[in-house]
Design a protein around this motif. Structure first.
Motif, PDB file in Angstrom:
ATOM      1  N   THR A 120       4.734   3.605   9.070  1.00 42.68           N
ATOM      2  CA  THR A 120       4.254   4.868   9.646  1.00 42.68           C
ATOM      3  C   THR A 120       2.840   5.180   9.171  1.00 42.68           C
ATOM      4  N   GLU A 121       2.617   5.100   7.864  1.00 45.17           N
ATOM      5  CA  GLU A 121       1.327   5.522   7.303  1.00 45.17           C
ATOM      6  C   GLU A 121       0.180   4.552   7.595  1.00 45.17           C
ATOM      7  N   LEU A 170      -7.059  -2.033   1.752  1.00 40.34           N
ATOM      8  CA  LEU A 170      -6.786  -3.465   1.607  1.00 40.34           C
ATOM      9  C   LEU A 170      -7.808  -4.125   0.683  1.00 40.34           C
ATOM     10  N   ALA A 171      -9.078  -3.782   0.855  1.00 37.22           N
ATOM     11  CA  ALA A 171     -10.127  -4.377   0.023  1.00 37.22           C
ATOM     12  C   ALA A 171      -9.981  -3.938  -1.431  1.00 37.22           C
ATOM     13  N   GLY A 172      -9.428  -2.749  -1.647  1.00 33.24           N
ATOM     14  CA  GLY A 172      -9.198  -2.278  -3.012  1.00 33.24           C
ATOM     15  C   GLY A 172      -8.064  -3.021  -3.697  1.00 33.24           C
ATOM     16  N   ALA A 173      -7.105  -3.484  -2.909  1.00 32.26           N
ATOM     17  CA  ALA A 173      -5.933  -4.156  -3.464  1.00 32.26           C
ATOM     18  C   ALA A 173      -6.034  -5.677  -3.418  1.00 32.26           C
ATOM     19  N   HIS A 174      -6.859  -6.208  -2.520  1.00 31.61           N
ATOM     20  CA  HIS A 174      -6.977  -7.660  -2.327  1.00 31.61           C
ATOM     21  C   HIS A 174      -8.453  -7.995  -2.157  1.00 31.61           C
ATOM     22  N   LEU A 204       0.805  -1.224   0.000  1.00 33.02           N
ATOM     23  CA  LEU A 204       0.000   0.000   0.000  1.00 33.02           C
ATOM     24  C   LEU A 204       0.837   1.273   0.000  1.00 33.02           C
ATOM     25  N   SER A 205       2.063   1.194   0.541  1.00 30.32           N
ATOM     26  CA  SER A 205       2.901   2.384   0.636  1.00 30.32           C
ATOM     27  C   SER A 205       4.339   1.980   0.924  1.00 30.32           C
TER      28      SER A 205
END
Length: 162
Positions: free
Chosen positions: A31-32, A73-77, A25-26
């Motif tokens: 940190t983020e 997370l749902a957008g990527a997996h 994700l980053s």
């Protein structure tokens, strides 16, 4: 089997699942996606104890990280839509068991908590042993709700006519 033991094992499963997904994700995911998503108290604990990995967080913090990153997370997996509710329910489950009365919890609530736990463990791909231990907890709890005499088929009744 104690629910608190199962919840402890769940922390490891959630940490491993997040560890395999948050870095995508980053580049600054710790940190983020982790530290910035924790409560103020959790952030202080991370700083004081110099925690630098998801494995160092407790279940409450891990569930918060999962919940706070849900949309990304749902957008990527691919994640089942209802799993978000299970995460939120598990936050309450964890709190309920962390502050359970000495006499324990109502068996019906304990069964529901175990069922929610089992469902989320399936989503995060927990190891089969942990999933099986949750199933045993649920069956033992179900036996307390409906004792075996209530579950056994009744004997056919004989009607005697005069």
């Amino acid at each position: 089997m104690q629910m608190n033991e199962l919840l402890h094992g769940t922390g490891g499963a959630v940490a491993r699942w997040l560890e395999s997904r948050l870095p995508s994700l980053s580049s600054n995911w710790w940190t983020e996606q982790v530290v910035n998503r924790l409560t103020f108290q959790q952030q202080r604990l991370v700083e004081e104890k110099r925690i630098q990995s998801l494995a160092g967080l407790d279940l409450a913090a891990l569930l918060r990280v999962l919940d706070q990153n849900w949309n990304e997370l749902a957008g990527a997996h691919p994640l089942p839509r209802e799993a978000r509710n299970w995460v939120k329910e598990l936050q309450s489950v964890r709190n309920r068991w962390a502050h359970a009365p000495v006499g324990g919890l109502n068996p019906a609530d304990a069964f529901r908590d175990g069922d929610t736990l089992g469902r989320l463990l399936q989503v995060v791909g927990a190891d089969a042993d942990l999933v099986e231990r949750v199933e045993r907890f649920k069956m033992a709890t179900l036996a307390r709700i409906a004792p075996t005499t209530a579950l056994a088929p009744s004997e056919p009744k004989t009607v005697v006519e005069d």
